[in-house]
Write a protein that holds these residues in place. Structure first.
Motif, PDB file in Angstrom:
ATOM      1  N   ARG A 137      41.068  -7.600 -15.802  1.00  0.00           N
ATOM      2  CA  ARG A 137      40.777  -6.437 -14.958  1.00  0.00           C
ATOM      3  C   ARG A 137      40.291  -6.837 -13.570  1.00  0.00           C
ATOM      4  NH1 ARG A 137      37.893  -4.457 -19.714  1.00  0.00           N
ATOM      5  NH2 ARG A 137      35.935  -4.455 -18.545  1.00  0.00           N
ATOM      6  N   TYR A 138      39.923  -8.124 -13.405  1.00  0.00           N
ATOM      7  CA  TYR A 138      39.392  -8.593 -12.123  1.00  0.00           C
ATOM      8  C   TYR A 138      40.150  -9.853 -11.708  1.00  0.00           C
ATOM      9  CZ  TYR A 138      35.607  -5.518 -13.605  1.00  0.00           C
ATOM     10  OH  TYR A 138      34.874  -4.434 -14.031  1.00  0.00           O
ATOM     11  N   PRO A 174      34.117  -7.816  -7.531  1.00  0.00           N
ATOM     12  CA  PRO A 174      33.949  -9.058  -8.293  1.00  0.00           C
ATOM     13  C   PRO A 174      34.996 -10.098  -7.911  1.00  0.00           C
ATOM     14  CG  PRO A 174      33.820  -7.142  -9.726  1.00  0.00           C
ATOM     15  CD  PRO A 174      34.321  -6.658  -8.394  1.00  0.00           C
ATOM     16  N   ALA A 175      34.546 -11.163  -7.290  1.00  0.00           N
ATOM     17  CA  ALA A 175      35.453 -12.216  -6.836  1.00  0.00           C
ATOM     18  C   ALA A 175      34.700 -13.539  -6.814  1.00  0.00           C
ATOM     19  CB  ALA A 175      36.007 -11.881  -5.455  1.00  0.00           C
ATOM     20  N   VAL A 214      30.192 -10.606 -15.515  1.00  0.00           N
ATOM     21  CA  VAL A 214      30.192 -11.597 -16.586  1.00  0.00           C
ATOM     22  C   VAL A 214      29.005 -11.387 -17.526  1.00  0.00           C
ATOM     23  CG1 VAL A 214      29.991 -14.062 -17.087  1.00  0.00           C
ATOM     24  CG2 VAL A 214      31.476 -13.283 -15.227  1.00  0.00           C
ATOM     25  N   ILE A 215      27.822 -11.182 -16.952  1.00  0.00           N
ATOM     26  CA  ILE A 215      26.623 -10.953 -17.787  1.00  0.00           C
ATOM     27  C   ILE A 215      26.799  -9.720 -18.662  1.00  0.00           C
ATOM     28  CG2 ILE A 215      24.203 -10.288 -17.704  1.00  0.00           C
ATOM     29  CD1 ILE A 215      24.561 -13.232 -17.312  1.00  0.00           C
ATOM     30  N   ASP A 216      27.294  -8.638 -18.079  1.00  0.00           N
ATOM     31  CA  ASP A 216      27.471  -7.400 -18.849  1.00  0.00           C
ATOM     32  C   ASP A 216      28.477  -7.582 -19.988  1.00  0.00           C
ATOM     33  OD1 ASP A 216      25.660  -6.086 -17.276  1.00  0.00           O
ATOM     34  OD2 ASP A 216      27.147  -5.097 -16.013  1.00  0.00           O
ATOM     35  N   SER A 230      28.293  -9.147  -7.666  1.00  0.00           N
ATOM     36  CA  SER A 230      29.026  -8.268  -8.573  1.00  0.00           C
ATOM     37  C   SER A 230      29.782  -9.080  -9.620  1.00  0.00           C
ATOM     38  CB  SER A 230      29.991  -7.382  -7.780  1.00  0.00           C
ATOM     39  OG  SER A 230      30.904  -8.175  -7.048  1.00  0.00           O
ATOM     40  N   ALA A 231      30.263 -10.278  -9.240  1.00  0.00           N
ATOM     41  CA  ALA A 231      30.965 -11.137 -10.198  1.00  0.00           C
ATOM     42  C   ALA A 231      30.025 -11.571 -11.316  1.00  0.00           C
ATOM     43  CB  ALA A 231      31.535 -12.357  -9.475  1.00  0.00           C
TER      44      ALA A 231
END
Length: 295
Positions: A119-120, A92-93, A289-291, A284-285
């Motif tokens: 965490r990211y 995630p970036a 965010v959605i999750d 993945s980013a």
């Protein structure tokens, strides 16, 4: 040079670097004859010889060396950038741009993402407050957050709140000077705090429902804002009646700072959803965010 010929340049650079069609063919996973044909076709298009071939090795001509020194570093940069972009699938970036109303930004987006982003460290969020129902594709947002009924067609939508309800509220001081309204028609005699919608410049209509009745009331009053937070503040100060999301005012009602009226005219409706274009490959980013936002 035409875009489709970049592969030919890669072939030339590989052969020139390896100084061998055999080693270049093994590295690229194609036959020597295919490489020889590609280089020959490139030379014909350019009108110059790039490589000198002997039975033992391959060397560059002066033109070939110039092309190699110019092109090889650029192709390496392109490959490095492609590899970096590919990492977005698993790591995630990058920046996720979100548009939402002020209340949802404060009560949903901020509290849920504030615990996730640490965490990211390579993930960034840009949050824009907007009541204008922005076209997220045209304005290059990654995520929009709107009431379910206002999500544009063709979008992937996930719920971020449960069902919602509006509330008509006023302060005790306001009601000491005004009789509480009982039905939509009574609102004409009240100072109603308006919300200016940027989509078309008009005032938000109070959508009231009871049993089979659905009444759209165009209210009037001394104060009009373009922010529900400002409306809330004005209602607490006794400036008039405000039509706000129930969860904005429940604590004030419980504490006696606001009084609720016409509750039977405020029906339950679909809650807020985070949505994004279905055709966009989910990075993945975006997934992180959605999750974090979904209920």
């Amino acid at each position: 040079m035409a875009r489709e010929n970049f592969n030919d340049l890669q072939v030339f650079v590989t052969v020139a670097r390896e100084r061998s069609f055999t080693r270049a063919a093994a590295q690229l996973g194609v036959s020597q004859s295919a490489l020889s044909h590609t280089v020959r076709a490139l030379e014909e298009r350019l009108g110059v010889r790039l490589l000198t071939r002997t039975t033992r090795n391959v060397s560059m001509t002066e033109a070939g060396e110039r092309l190699y020194l110019s092109v090889a570093p650029r192709l390496e940069e392109i490959e490095a950038e492609i590899a970096a972009v590919a990492e977005y699938r698993d790591h995630p970036a990058g920046t996720i741009r979100i548009t939402a109303s002020e209340h949802v930004a404060n009560t949903v987006v901020w509290p849920r993402l504030a615990h996730v982003l640490p965490r990211y460290p390579d993930l960034k969020v840009e949050l824009t407050i907007d009541y204008g129902l922005a076209d997220i594709v045209e304005q290059r947002y990654d995520i929009g957050i709107r009431l379910g009924e206002r999500v544009a067609q063709g979008m992937i939508a996930v719920p971020v709140t449960g069902p919602q309800r509006m509330a008509i509220v006023g302060s005790p001081a306001y009601f000491r000077a005004h009789a509480a309204p009982q039905r939509p028609g009574d609102l004409a005699a009240h100072d109603c705090i308006g919300l200016r919608l940027p989509t078309h410049g008009g005032l938000m209509v109070w959508d009231l429902r009871k049993d089979e009745q659905n009444v759209n009331v165009r209210v009037q009053g001394q104060w009009t804002f373009n922010s529900s937070i400002a409306m809330h503040r004005a209602a607490l100060a006794g400036a008039g009646l405000a039509y706000l999301l129930e969860d904005m005012v429940l604590e004030d009602i419980a504490a006696g700072r606001l009084q609720r009226v016409m509750q039977d005219w405020c029906d339950v409706f679909d809650g807020f959803h985070a949505y994004y274009p279905s055709r966009r490959q989910s990075s993945s980013a975006l997934r992180v965010v959605i999750d974090a936002l979904r209920v």
